[in-house]
Design a protein around this motif. Structure first.
Motif, PDB file in Angstrom:
ATOM      1  N   LYS A 128       0.903  -1.080  -0.007  1.00  0.00           N
ATOM      2  CA  LYS A 128       0.130  -0.015   0.030  1.00  0.00           C
ATOM      3  C   LYS A 128       0.867   1.203   0.133  1.00  0.00           C
ATOM      4  CE  LYS A 128      -3.747  -2.325   0.306  1.00  0.00           C
ATOM      5  NZ  LYS A 128      -4.486  -2.637  -1.190  1.00  0.00           N
ATOM      6  N   ALA A 129       2.127   1.108   0.356  1.00  0.00           N
ATOM      7  CA  ALA A 129       3.162   2.226   0.380  1.00  0.00           C
ATOM      8  C   ALA A 129       4.381   1.717  -0.025  1.00  0.00           C
ATOM      9  CB  ALA A 129       2.888   2.994   1.507  1.00  0.00           C
ATOM     10  N   VAL A 130       5.294   2.339  -0.289  1.00  0.00           N
ATOM     11  CA  VAL A 130       6.778   1.939  -0.553  1.00  0.00           C
ATOM     12  C   VAL A 130       7.754   2.942  -0.043  1.00  0.00           C
ATOM     13  CG1 VAL A 130       8.671   1.561  -2.166  1.00  0.00           C
ATOM     14  CG2 VAL A 130       6.326   0.489  -2.479  1.00  0.00           C
ATOM     15  N   ILE A 131       8.627   2.509   0.887  1.00  0.00           N
ATOM     16  CA  ILE A 131       9.784   3.375   1.518  1.00  0.00           C
ATOM     17  C   ILE A 131      11.201   2.868   0.714  1.00  0.00           C
ATOM     18  CG2 ILE A 131      11.079   3.852   3.494  1.00  0.00           C
ATOM     19  CD1 ILE A 131       8.501   2.943   5.215  1.00  0.00           C
ATOM     20  N   ILE A 132      11.718   3.868   0.230  1.00  0.00           N
ATOM     21  CA  ILE A 132      12.783   3.761  -0.657  1.00  0.00           C
ATOM     22  C   ILE A 132      14.091   4.231  -0.063  1.00  0.00           C
ATOM     23  CG2 ILE A 132      12.357   5.234  -2.558  1.00  0.00           C
ATOM     24  CD1 ILE A 132      13.700   3.250  -4.504  1.00  0.00           C
ATOM     25  N   ASN A 133      15.100   3.365   0.073  1.00  0.00           N
ATOM     26  CA  ASN A 133      16.474   4.027   0.318  1.00  0.00           C
ATOM     27  C   ASN A 133      17.262   3.841  -1.033  1.00  0.00           C
ATOM     28  OD1 ASN A 133      19.210   2.346   1.754  1.00  0.00           O
ATOM     29  ND2 ASN A 133      18.959   4.792   1.846  1.00  0.00           N
ATOM     30  N   PRO A 134      17.463   4.569  -2.088  1.00  0.00           N
ATOM     31  CA  PRO A 134      17.827   4.574  -3.026  1.00  0.00           C
ATOM     32  C   PRO A 134      19.392   4.154  -3.225  1.00  0.00           C
ATOM     33  CG  PRO A 134      16.608   6.547  -3.120  1.00  0.00           C
ATOM     34  CD  PRO A 134      16.816   5.851  -1.592  1.00  0.00           C
ATOM     35  N   VAL A 135      19.490   3.049  -4.138  1.00  0.00           N
ATOM     36  CA  VAL A 135      21.111   2.718  -4.613  1.00  0.00           C
ATOM     37  C   VAL A 135      21.709   3.981  -5.053  1.00  0.00           C
ATOM     38  CG1 VAL A 135      22.530   1.133  -5.669  1.00  0.00           C
ATOM     39  CG2 VAL A 135      20.423   0.201  -4.665  1.00  0.00           C
ATOM     40  N   ASP A 136      20.905   4.341  -5.930  1.00  0.00           N
ATOM     41  CA  ASP A 136      21.337   5.538  -6.705  1.00  0.00           C
ATOM     42  C   ASP A 136      20.023   6.404  -6.860  1.00  0.00           C
ATOM     43  OD1 ASP A 136      21.424   7.202  -9.151  1.00  0.00           O
ATOM     44  OD2 ASP A 136      23.313   6.010  -9.705  1.00  0.00           O
ATOM     45  N   SER A 137      20.233   7.868  -6.641  1.00  0.00           N
ATOM     46  CA  SER A 137      19.219   8.729  -6.505  1.00  0.00           C
ATOM     47  C   SER A 137      18.725   8.840  -7.902  1.00  0.00           C
ATOM     48  CB  SER A 137      19.678  10.000  -6.052  1.00  0.00           C
ATOM     49  OG  SER A 137      19.903   9.856  -4.674  1.00  0.00           O
ATOM     50  N   LYS A 190      -0.658   5.735  -8.060  1.00  0.00           N
ATOM     51  CA  LYS A 190      -1.126   6.301  -6.705  1.00  0.00           C
ATOM     52  C   LYS A 190      -0.606   5.714  -5.463  1.00  0.00           C
ATOM     53  CE  LYS A 190      -3.352   9.311  -9.223  1.00  0.00           C
ATOM     54  NZ  LYS A 190      -2.889  10.812  -9.153  1.00  0.00           N
ATOM     55  N   VAL A 191       0.451   4.743  -5.567  1.00  0.00           N
ATOM     56  CA  VAL A 191       1.013   4.229  -4.367  1.00  0.00           C
ATOM     57  C   VAL A 191       2.188   5.159  -3.721  1.00  0.00           C
ATOM     58  CG1 VAL A 191       2.422   2.306  -3.661  1.00  0.00           C
ATOM     59  CG2 VAL A 191       0.830   1.799  -5.510  1.00  0.00           C
ATOM     60  N   PRO A 192       1.940   5.667  -2.412  1.00  0.00           N
ATOM     61  CA  PRO A 192       2.668   6.357  -2.098  1.00  0.00           C
ATOM     62  C   PRO A 192       3.948   6.079  -1.648  1.00  0.00           C
ATOM     63  CG  PRO A 192       0.645   6.343  -0.682  1.00  0.00           C
ATOM     64  CD  PRO A 192       0.600   5.108  -1.600  1.00  0.00           C
ATOM     65  N   VAL A 193       5.164   7.080  -1.991  1.00  0.00           N
ATOM     66  CA  VAL A 193       6.474   6.651  -1.790  1.00  0.00           C
ATOM     67  C   VAL A 193       7.161   7.625  -0.994  1.00  0.00           C
ATOM     68  CG1 VAL A 193       8.479   6.402  -3.204  1.00  0.00           C
ATOM     69  CG2 VAL A 193       6.617   5.557  -4.051  1.00  0.00           C
ATOM     70  N   ILE A 246       0.206   8.650   5.906  1.00  0.00           N
ATOM     71  CA  ILE A 246      -0.265   8.800   4.561  1.00  0.00           C
ATOM     72  C   ILE A 246      -1.443   7.924   4.363  1.00  0.00           C
ATOM     73  CG2 ILE A 246       0.265   8.639   1.988  1.00  0.00           C
ATOM     74  CD1 ILE A 246       2.970   9.651   2.820  1.00  0.00           C
ATOM     75  N   LEU A 247      -1.144   6.605   4.592  1.00  0.00           N
ATOM     76  CA  LEU A 247      -2.385   5.439   4.646  1.00  0.00           C
ATOM     77  C   LEU A 247      -3.631   6.009   5.404  1.00  0.00           C
ATOM     78  CD1 LEU A 247       0.089   2.431   4.540  1.00  0.00           C
ATOM     79  CD2 LEU A 247      -1.108   3.327   2.628  1.00  0.00           C
ATOM     80  N   LYS A 248      -3.395   6.654   6.388  1.00  0.00           N
ATOM     81  CA  LYS A 248      -4.648   7.034   7.126  1.00  0.00           C
ATOM     82  C   LYS A 248      -5.346   8.266   6.729  1.00  0.00           C
ATOM     83  CE  LYS A 248      -3.146   5.085  11.358  1.00  0.00           C
ATOM     84  NZ  LYS A 248      -2.467   5.015  12.735  1.00  0.00           N
ATOM     85  N   GLY A 249      -4.541   8.946   5.635  1.00  0.00           N
ATOM     86  CA  GLY A 249      -5.231  10.177   4.972  1.00  0.00           C
ATOM     87  C   GLY A 249      -4.869  11.175   5.630  1.00  0.00           C
ATOM     88  N   GLN A 250      -3.691  11.374   6.347  1.00  0.00           N
ATOM     89  CA  GLN A 250      -3.336  12.322   6.983  1.00  0.00           C
ATOM     90  C   GLN A 250      -2.119  13.069   6.533  1.00  0.00           C
ATOM     91  OE1 GLN A 250      -1.961  10.896  10.960  1.00  0.00           O
ATOM     92  NE2 GLN A 250      -4.111  10.023  11.297  1.00  0.00           N
ATOM     93  N   LYS A 251      -1.881  14.429   6.769  1.00  0.00           N
ATOM     94  CA  LYS A 251      -0.764  15.074   5.882  1.00  0.00           C
ATOM     95  C   LYS A 251       0.504  14.677   6.512  1.00  0.00           C
ATOM     96  CE  LYS A 251      -3.486  19.164   4.312  1.00  0.00           C
ATOM     97  NZ  LYS A 251      -3.728  20.434   3.914  1.00  0.00           N
ATOM     98  N   VAL A 252       1.625  14.749   5.801  1.00  0.00           N
ATOM     99  CA  VAL A 252       2.944  14.431   6.164  1.00  0.00           C
ATOM    100  C   VAL A 252       3.823  15.724   5.769  1.00  0.00           C
ATOM    101  CG1 VAL A 252       2.713  12.244   6.482  1.00  0.00           C
ATOM    102  CG2 VAL A 252       3.458  12.961   4.317  1.00  0.00           C
ATOM    103  N   SER A 287      13.352   6.013 -11.917  1.00  0.00           N
ATOM    104  CA  SER A 287      12.607   4.801 -12.929  1.00  0.00           C
ATOM    105  C   SER A 287      11.815   3.770 -12.175  1.00  0.00           C
ATOM    106  CB  SER A 287      13.352   4.382 -13.954  1.00  0.00           C
ATOM    107  OG  SER A 287      14.415   3.659 -13.518  1.00  0.00           O
ATOM    108  N   ALA A 288      12.718   3.781 -10.976  1.00  0.00           N
ATOM    109  CA  ALA A 288      11.816   2.434  -9.989  1.00  0.00           C
ATOM    110  C   ALA A 288      10.609   2.862  -9.338  1.00  0.00           C
ATOM    111  CB  ALA A 288      12.818   2.046  -8.874  1.00  0.00           C
ATOM    112  N   VAL A 289      10.446   4.185  -9.094  1.00  0.00           N
ATOM    113  CA  VAL A 289       9.255   4.850  -8.190  1.00  0.00           C
ATOM    114  C   VAL A 289       8.256   5.414  -9.254  1.00  0.00           C
ATOM    115  CG1 VAL A 289      10.691   5.326  -6.205  1.00  0.00           C
ATOM    116  CG2 VAL A 289      10.257   7.113  -7.903  1.00  0.00           C
ATOM    117  N   ALA A 290       8.699   5.889 -10.590  1.00  0.00           N
ATOM    118  CA  ALA A 290       7.675   6.507 -11.200  1.00  0.00           C
ATOM    119  C   ALA A 290       6.318   5.587 -11.565  1.00  0.00           C
ATOM    120  CB  ALA A 290       8.264   6.783 -12.772  1.00  0.00           C
ATOM    121  N   PRO A 291       6.420   4.205 -11.615  1.00  0.00           N
ATOM    122  CA  PRO A 291       5.224   3.456 -11.850  1.00  0.00           C
ATOM    123  C   PRO A 291       4.519   3.418 -10.584  1.00  0.00           C
ATOM    124  CG  PRO A 291       7.277   2.494 -12.902  1.00  0.00           C
ATOM    125  CD  PRO A 291       7.747   3.397 -12.053  1.00  0.00           C
TER     126      PRO A 291
END
Length: 315
Positions: A96-105, A119-122, A289-295, A110-114
């Motif tokens: 439902k959400a993805v946390i990414i610690n990029p290998v290369d910024s 509408k998957v929060p990143v 984010i998943l609860k609809g709250q602002k971050v 291209s990994a997070v664009a899809p």
């Protein structure tokens, strides 16, 4: 013939067994439903060969458990293509959400664009994603940390001399920011010259080789800035008896081994990050984010300068 009373008793016993089995089945289904009710969040880590990212993962896992989040951790082993595949897998497996610690910024875009287009929060953590607007970015203040390192290293070499920089992974935002903070600040010391910069990919073994080679090319260098503690440790190993005496070396991260090197006088100091807090804040952001709250769009986590004088407070 079987006794009629025995037949009735057998039927009753079978009925009880079936009822029990049915209740166990319901209980199992309820347990499964409860587990699957937890929101699934993917944590894509650049590498778990680095103690810093192990701490980041552990902080994230502890917070996920507290918040009832099903955290799925993937290790890219410092390969951008692997991380892109892991991002695709996370989406296909229902994260439902993805946390990414990029290998290369840069490559992480291209990994997070899809994910973003679906509408998957990143949430990016420690390193930013270049060219894509993620929902939240959580990182140490790397620019400030680089500047703090420059001041302390300059002080340790009497504000004059030649300095070498051991750079992190090319393309990583943390590499750029730590380098920028250091180089911008070191310019104010007119008697200090940066004579060499080379990547050692945040890796201890690579830093051993790179430091050895650079010190052969610049034997009069008296200072080294390592953009993480793994490279600091490789540099200390390469310097041998010169570490902390003829050549002052300063690191970044505040890992256990890095702090020990400072306490032992092999390193001048390090910039202490809070990797567990980074992981914790990333999971908190995903939960909100998943609860609809602002971050917050960006969250900068404070870094602290560690030297021999205060290292005991961090160990």
């Amino acid at each position: 013939m079987i006794n009629v009373k025995f037949q009735k008793g057998l039927k009753a016993a079978l009925a009880l067994v079936c009822a029990g089995t049915f209740m166990v089945g319901l209980s199992a289904c309820g347990s499964s439903s409860s587990s699957s009710g937890n929101e699934k969040v993917a944590l894509l880590v650049s590498t778990l060969n680095n103690p810093f990212f192990v701490d980041l993962r552990d902080g994230a896992k502890a917070e996920a458990q507290k918040l009832g989040i099903d955290l799925q951790v993937s290790d890219a082993q410092n390969d951008s293509a692997t991380q892109q595949n892991q991002a695709q897998n996370a989406q296909s497996q229902g994260a439902k959400a993805v946390i990414i610690n990029p290998v290369d910024s840069d490559a992480a875009a291209s990994a997070v664009a899809p994910l973003l287009s679906s509408k998957v929060p990143v949430i990016s953590v420690d390193r930013a994603v270049t060219g894509e607007s993620v929902d939240s970015h959580i990182a140490s203040n790397n620019v400030a940390g680089g500047a703090q390192a420059a001041d302390e290293l300059a002080k340790s070499i009497g504000e004059k001399g030649k300095v070498i920089i051991l750079q992190g992974t090319p393309g990583a935002a943390s590499t750029r920011d730590r380098g920028k903070g250091f180089k911008d600040r070191i310019k104010k010391y007119s008697d200090i010259q940066v004579v060499a910069e080379q990547t050692a990919n945040f890796d201890r073994a690579e830093a051993l080789n790179v430091t050895t080679n650079l010190m052969q090319s610049h034997p009069d260098a008296t200072g080294i800035y390592a953009e993480n503690d793994e490279m600091l440790l490789g540099g200390v190993q390469a310097l041998g008896d010169k570490a902390g005496k003829d050549v002052k070396i300063f690191g970044f991260d505040g890992t256990k081994d890095g702090l020990k090197s400072v306490a032992d006088g092999k390193a001048v100091g390090t910039i202490a990050q809070q990797p567990k807090v980074l992981g914790q804040k990333a999971v908190q952001a995903a939960s909100k984010i998943l609860k609809g709250q602002k971050v917050q769009k960006t969250q900068a986590i404070e870094v602290k300068t560690v030297t021999k004088e205060n290292v005991s407070q961090f160990q």
